[in-house]
Write an enzyme that holds these catalytic residues in place. Structure first.
Site, PDB file in Angstrom:
ATOM      1  N   HIS A 118      52.901  63.188  64.374  1.00 33.99           N
ATOM      2  CA  HIS A 118      54.238  62.875  63.855  1.00 33.99           C
ATOM      3  C   HIS A 118      54.761  61.583  64.490  1.00 33.99           C
ATOM      4  CE1 HIS A 118      58.390  63.440  62.515  1.00 33.99           C
ATOM      5  NE2 HIS A 118      58.790  63.300  63.767  1.00 33.99           N
ATOM      6  N   GLN A 124      69.447  57.750  60.735  1.00 35.25           N
ATOM      7  CA  GLN A 124      68.630  57.601  61.944  1.00 35.25           C
ATOM      8  C   GLN A 124      68.138  56.166  62.120  1.00 35.25           C
ATOM      9  OE1 GLN A 124      65.438  60.484  62.047  1.00 35.25           O
ATOM     10  NE2 GLN A 124      64.625  59.784  64.004  1.00 35.25           N
ATOM     11  N   LYS A 162      71.015  63.810  63.400  1.00 31.50           N
ATOM     12  CA  LYS A 162      70.442  65.108  63.754  1.00 31.50           C
ATOM     13  C   LYS A 162      71.498  66.169  64.046  1.00 31.50           C
ATOM     14  CE  LYS A 162      66.028  63.625  64.648  1.00 31.50           C
ATOM     15  NZ  LYS A 162      64.782  64.260  64.169  1.00 31.50           N
TER      16      LYS A 162
END
Lengths: 428, 428
Positions: free
Chosen positions: B134, B240, B253
């Site tokens: 990721h 973000q 978030k």
């Protein structure tokens, strides 16, 4: 519309509340203290005394009495602003009118007999970055080619900090251990921080919160401010440089943060509100959700700030603390507190009563206004020489850092914040 | 030394706990539920039932009884590991031995009658970044020239998240509003996120904590793990990209995170511990404070992970949820949970019982193992086509995301985590 609780002619029958006390009758901060083996309870500071508000709650407005019996300020902060205004009004009357002296005096404790605690259960702690001169100075050190990032003048930059390691003034700070990597080193190494620093900040305690999924309009944001304290956001610069990309500071900051124990209420600070300084020519206007004429006109605060140091050697020489820098909110803050609160909640994030926001380091534009040693020593390149001949690039074991603040406005008694101080202990 | 609570031959007299139930007698997760107007209380899941542990606390070890009367698991988590082991042993006996059936059965509630709550008061929430695939995939999108930063293989990268906005499975997520700036735009704009995404993570609940200024040795770290849950770290990718420098993700978030309500205990997960996969040739060895032979030998977990989506259109077509990806802890995690705990506390930061750590997005190396739409759609460039012909670059209003997990090991009954699911509501 300044009410009589701010009248500079009003005086307390508590003698020590006169003169240049941090806590004249115009202040009446809120805090949590314990005395003589009893559990923590809510009090206010007046001169050199702490007044036990739980003990006198029968004399106070009924709407605040249940919240005053708690061992933390969260419940009081969650009440409507008018409840805290009524409390302030009543305390001002009780402590100025001699007729109440006999009822009140038994519940005044010399501050030296009291232990102060954290004022609230801090659910979440968020640290902002509103000091544009700090952001520029630090940016130059971390990213010489790109000191102020393109988002800075649009976004009130903030990040989540660690709530569990916030401690009240006086609790020592153990020098943290962690990973660092010098730019020229092949691999990181592990050990005590060699670049331990302080950061001069203000803390903002949230009054009532907002529901998850709702946001706080900037016009309503002042109602969500319970009050302010001093905040030292201790920072291990060597850890920070190595760990902070891409997700931000973590172990460089979360080993401890120190706050002053008295919450200087939004009501006490009303006379010190002032116009937000105009943005420099060419800076973008804030987006509409962050723009509000009232906030522009009176959303800034006039608070003088000071950092002092007291080293082990100074202590052995019986020297007093030495001033490292003086700054002010007006010189430092690019965003108002209302803008921080509105930005924080604009995505629906729920703030809770007792949450703490940090402003970020409040450095002014001049070197003498720098809010950290990183700035004062140019990233450790130019040591600061103290009056006794010692030098500091960063903090040494035994050093004590003392933050103070004073809100000032013409025609009003200035009010102080008390001290936010802590000493560095060697790494374990 | 696997005890009989893991014996695959052991069966419960609760019929629905057999077969492929997430909650066979080998699981016995801990959670907080309410039923029939009563307040929240601690329970365990067995088959299709929730067993009220407060109601049967008289049958349970005396050392856990006071903690079981609390409305959250913090006190139970703070007890020594052996207390939770004793509880597990006893529950396993009670639910397998038919002789206890009459005592227990009145306190079993069909899961459909129960409302689940957050399992603990989460003091602080920290999110890590242990999914190296990721980190590489996202790094490529945010920093094409510099996908994996130099610190990644040395530092278990983490940052503080928002505790107040964590919600249990089932609570809908309101699409957040915020600032974005397209790379080609002159100035940022404000509005609902156009790039709303999920993240497939595991959550780790901390058992007993450590004192401020002390650290947790990696050999002791397993004793600080209470258990695991699923975690969806919803992310607004457009916010973000614009806000995250230099202090990390914030409004992208903190509008909400969703966790599954059952804590799969460290004791239940013991048979699924396995060796940490060898680091790829050429990767640096972890620094000594993160190195431990026992952790190397058995600090990893074998947990299969899955993400499903159920769109509004699929719902109207009576279609079942569709799998978007399948991953696993073994394929994804570059660091063990013990390494995260030790790193987090190595600077003296105090962890507290009930704190939550997120692993970070657990994507495997293959596209079909990606733990976010950002990865599945190559940053929004290649829409994912669903079986019913719909396409998704990011989440649409009405979409429901469902995370599931199952711990697996040869010779043992596999155990499930239940579901972590929530639906996206339109921006307000």
């Amino acid at each position: 519309m300044i009410d009589q609780t701010h009248d500079p002619k009003r005086q307390s029958w508590v003698d020590s509340a006169g003169g240049h006390s941090d806590f004249p009758i115009q202040n009446l901060p809120l805090g949590v203290f314990s005395v003589g083996g009893e559990g923590p309870r809510i009090g206010t500071a007046i001169g050199d005394y702490v007044l036990d508000l739980k003990a006198i709650s029968g004399l106070l407005p009924t709407e605040v009495a249940p919240a005053l019996s708690q061992p933390a300020l969260n419940e009081l902060f969650a009440l409507p602003t008018k409840a805290r205004k009524a409390l302030r009004q009543r305390l001002s009357d009780l402590l100025s009118d001699d007729r109440h002296r006999a009822d009140i005096e038994p519940h005044l404790h010399p501050v030296g007999d009291c232990r102060m605690h954290l004022p609230a259960r801090i659910g979440d702690y968020t640290d902002f970055y509103v000091g544009i001169h700090h952001a520029m100075a630090v940016g130059k050190l971390f990213r010489p080619d790109n000191p102020l990032l393109p988002n800075y003048k649009h976004v009130p930059i903030g990040y989540h900090g660690r709530a569990s390691s916030i401690r009240e003034s006086g609790v020592p700070v153990v020098r943290p251990k962690g990973q660092t990597k010098a730019p020229e080193a092949d691999a990181p190494s592990f050990g005590p921080s060699q670049r331990l620093d302080y950061e001069l900040e203000l803390g903002v305690f949230i009054a009532r919160g907002n529901a998850l999924g709702q946001s706080i309009d900037i016009a309503d944001a002042p109602d969500h401010i319970a009050g302010l304290c001093l905040l030292n956001d201790w920072s291990a610069r060597d850890f920070q440089a190595w760990e902070y990309q891409p997700l931000g500071p973590f172990l460089a900051k979360n080993f401890q943060s120190t706050i002053s124990p008295w919450v200087i209420t939004a009501e006490a600070l009303a006379p010190f509100r002032t116009a937000q300084p105009a943005r420099p020519e060419g800076d973008p206007a804030p987006l509409p959700y962050l723009s509000n004429p009232a906030d522009q006109a009176s959303g800034a605060l006039n608070i003088a700030l000071e950092v002092q140091i007291l080293t082990e050697q100074m202590r052995s020489q019986n020297l007093p603390p030495q001033t490292l820098s003086r700054s002010s909110t007006l010189a430092a803050m690019y965003w108002t507190i209302a803008q921080l609160i509105t930005h924080h909640s604009v995505n629906g994030c729920n703030l809770m009563a007792g949450d703490l926001l940090g402003t970020g380091t409040l450095s002014g534009p001049e070197k003498a206004q720098a809010g950290s040693l990183l700035e004062l020593s140019d990233g450790g390149k130019s040591p600061v020489t103290l009056d006794n001949g010692e030098t500091r690039r960063f903090l040494a074991d035994g050093d004590e850092v003392i933050l103070t603040a004073r809100a000032e406005a013409e025609g009003f008694n200035s009010i102080g914040f008390g001290q936010c101080r802590a000493q560095i202990l060697p790494a374990v």
